[in-house]
Scaffold this active site. Structure first.
Site, PDB file in Angstrom:
ATOM      1  N   ASP A  55      -4.166   7.011  -4.101  1.00 25.66           N
ATOM      2  CA  ASP A  55      -2.816   6.982  -3.507  1.00 25.66           C
ATOM      3  C   ASP A  55      -2.931   6.983  -1.982  1.00 25.66           C
ATOM      4  O   ASP A  55      -2.589   7.967  -1.330  1.00 25.66           O
ATOM      5  CB  ASP A  55      -2.025   8.203  -3.991  1.00 25.66           C
ATOM      6  CG  ASP A  55      -0.586   8.214  -3.473  1.00 25.66           C
ATOM      7  OD1 ASP A  55      -0.145   7.211  -2.890  1.00 25.66           O
ATOM      8  OD2 ASP A  55       0.083   9.242  -3.679  1.00 25.66           O
ATOM      9  N   LYS A  57      -1.360   4.783  -0.280  1.00 26.56           N
ATOM     10  CA  LYS A  57      -0.122   4.099   0.138  1.00 26.56           C
ATOM     11  C   LYS A  57      -0.439   3.008   1.145  1.00 26.56           C
ATOM     12  O   LYS A  57       0.041   3.012   2.281  1.00 26.56           O
ATOM     13  CB  LYS A  57       0.895   5.096   0.707  1.00 26.56           C
ATOM     14  CG  LYS A  57       1.320   6.130  -0.303  1.00 26.56           C
ATOM     15  CD  LYS A  57       2.440   6.997   0.178  1.00 26.56           C
ATOM     16  CE  LYS A  57       2.696   8.097  -0.818  1.00 26.56           C
ATOM     17  NZ  LYS A  57       1.563   9.058  -0.976  1.00 26.56           N
ATOM     18  N   ASP A  60      -0.704  -2.093   5.384  1.00 21.55           N
ATOM     19  CA  ASP A  60      -1.242  -2.707   6.594  1.00 21.55           C
ATOM     20  C   ASP A  60      -1.177  -4.227   6.455  1.00 21.55           C
ATOM     21  O   ASP A  60      -0.625  -4.748   5.484  1.00 21.55           O
ATOM     22  CB  ASP A  60      -2.697  -2.210   6.788  1.00 21.55           C
ATOM     23  CG  ASP A  60      -3.032  -2.032   8.259  1.00 21.55           C
ATOM     24  OD1 ASP A  60      -2.794  -2.990   9.040  1.00 21.55           O
ATOM     25  OD2 ASP A  60      -3.532  -0.953   8.626  1.00 21.55           O
TER      26      ASP A  60
HETATM   27  O1  NUP Z   1       7.471   8.976  -3.433  1.00 23.08           O
HETATM   28  C1  NUP Z   1       6.411   9.585  -3.556  1.00 23.08           C
HETATM   29  N1  NUP Z   1       6.433  10.951  -3.655  1.00 23.08           N
HETATM   30  C2  NUP Z   1       5.281  11.684  -3.824  1.00 23.08           C
HETATM   31  O2  NUP Z   1       5.373  12.920  -3.902  1.00 23.08           O
HETATM   32  C3  NUP Z   1       5.187   8.919  -3.629  1.00 23.08           C
HETATM   33  C4  NUP Z   1       4.012   9.660  -3.796  1.00 23.08           C
HETATM   34  N2  NUP Z   1       2.857   9.009  -3.898  1.00 23.08           N
HETATM   35  N3  NUP Z   1       4.073  11.030  -3.874  1.00 23.08           N
HETATM   36  C5  NUP Z   1       2.814  11.792  -4.051  1.00 23.08           C
HETATM   37  O3  NUP Z   1       2.838  12.476  -5.294  1.00 23.08           O
HETATM   38  C6  NUP Z   1       2.576  12.866  -2.996  1.00 23.08           C
HETATM   39  O4  NUP Z   1       1.914  12.315  -1.896  1.00 23.08           O
HETATM   40  C7  NUP Z   1       1.734  13.873  -3.751  1.00 23.08           C
HETATM   41  O5  NUP Z   1       0.383  13.431  -3.758  1.00 23.08           O
HETATM   42  C8  NUP Z   1       2.270  13.780  -5.166  1.00 23.08           C
HETATM   43  C9  NUP Z   1       3.316  14.809  -5.525  1.00 23.08           C
HETATM   44  O6  NUP Z   1       2.777  16.085  -5.449  1.00 23.08           O
HETATM   45  P1  NUP Z   1       3.623  17.424  -5.815  1.00 23.08           P
HETATM   46  O7  NUP Z   1       4.899  17.351  -5.077  1.00 23.08           O
HETATM   47  O8  NUP Z   1       3.793  17.433  -7.299  1.00 23.08           O
HETATM   48  O9  NUP Z   1       2.724  18.529  -5.335  1.00 23.08           O
END
Ligand code: NUP
Length: 222
Positions: A55, A57, A60
């Site tokens: 992840d 994200k 670029d």
């Molecule tokens: O929209 C998003 N929200 C999100 O929380 C997209 C993500 N990739 N995440 C990721 O999901 C965030 O970076 C973290 O790694 C995980 C959620 O973690 P938690 O809130 O359950 O601890």
């Protein structure tokens, strides 16, 4: 399906949580906090426990994005997450690289945080359609806003939808699964709990019972 978000910043603890929860988890999602502290080789170590989703994200220009994807696929990840707002050219390049490794690409439509509503929501459905037309495998949609899960699913019906935001961010398993999610992504509510294995087991069981409830309801409707 339960995906563990392993944003633990201690290498040994990360491996321990991954091993302790592996029985209940379909994949492990790694993000910058772990890789920036433990180093990128942690991906290969975790890949021996469960399939890993990177992840980072990716957001670029196509060349740099493709390079990031290549590096993590070389380390053994099964899937990468890219931002969708970057547009078609970058998504196409990430898709091309992923295909060399038989890997998957998931695209963020709008962040699960409140800020996700500021700019991203407005374009989330276009992003979902773009991801589908580029041949990506799925979307990342907010467990904190189940109505948005429904919206992206109807915009791009062939894509899987993985939903972060259950637990620490307030999303509920039942609401998210009823909205049509294919998987929930859970981090803090598992790895910060006193017993991560037990917490993962509880999410696993809850997913199963909600899925059965949904299937029964669908069965009745048919
Ligand atoms: O929209 C998003 N929200 C999100 O929380 C997209 C993500 N990739 N995440 C990721 O999901 C965030 O970076 C973290 O790694 C995980 C959620 O973690 P938690 O809130 O359950 O601890």
């Amino acid at each position: 399906m339960l995906i563990l978000a392993l944003d633990v910043v201690d290498h040994e603890r990360a491996l321990k949580v991954a091993k302790d929860t592996a029985e209940f988890v379909s994949a492990i999602k790694v993000n910058y906090p772990l890789v920036l502290t433990a180093g990128v080789d942690v991906i290969s170590e975790l890949s021996e426990i469960r399939p890993v989703i990177a992840d980072f994200k990716i957001a670029d220009i196509p060349y740099t994005s493709g390079l990031i994807a290549k590096i993590v696929f070389e380390k053994g990840v099964r899937a990468v997450i890219a931002h969708g707002f970057v547009g078609r050219d970058t998504l196409q390049e990430v898709r091309r690289v992923a295909s060399d490794y038989d890997g998957e690409v998931y695209v963020v439509t709008e962040l699960s945080s409140t800020g996700g509503k500021e700019f991203m929501s407005e374009h989330a459905l276009e992003i979902a359609k773009l991801a589908e037309s580029v041949g990506c495998d799925g979307l990342i949609a907010p467990a904190t806003r189940p109505d948005r899960i429904r919206a992206v699913k109807s915009a791009a019906p062939s894509l899987k939808v993985l939903c972060p935001g259950v637990g620490a961010q307030g999303g509920s398993v039942e609401d998210v699964m009823k909205a049509g999610a294919d998987a929930i992504i859970v981090g803090r509510a598992i790895y910060n709990s006193p017993d991560p294995r037990e917490s993962a087991r509880r999410y696993f069981e809850e997913l199963r019972s909600v899925r059965e409830k949904i299937d029964r309801k669908d069965g009745k409707a048919n």
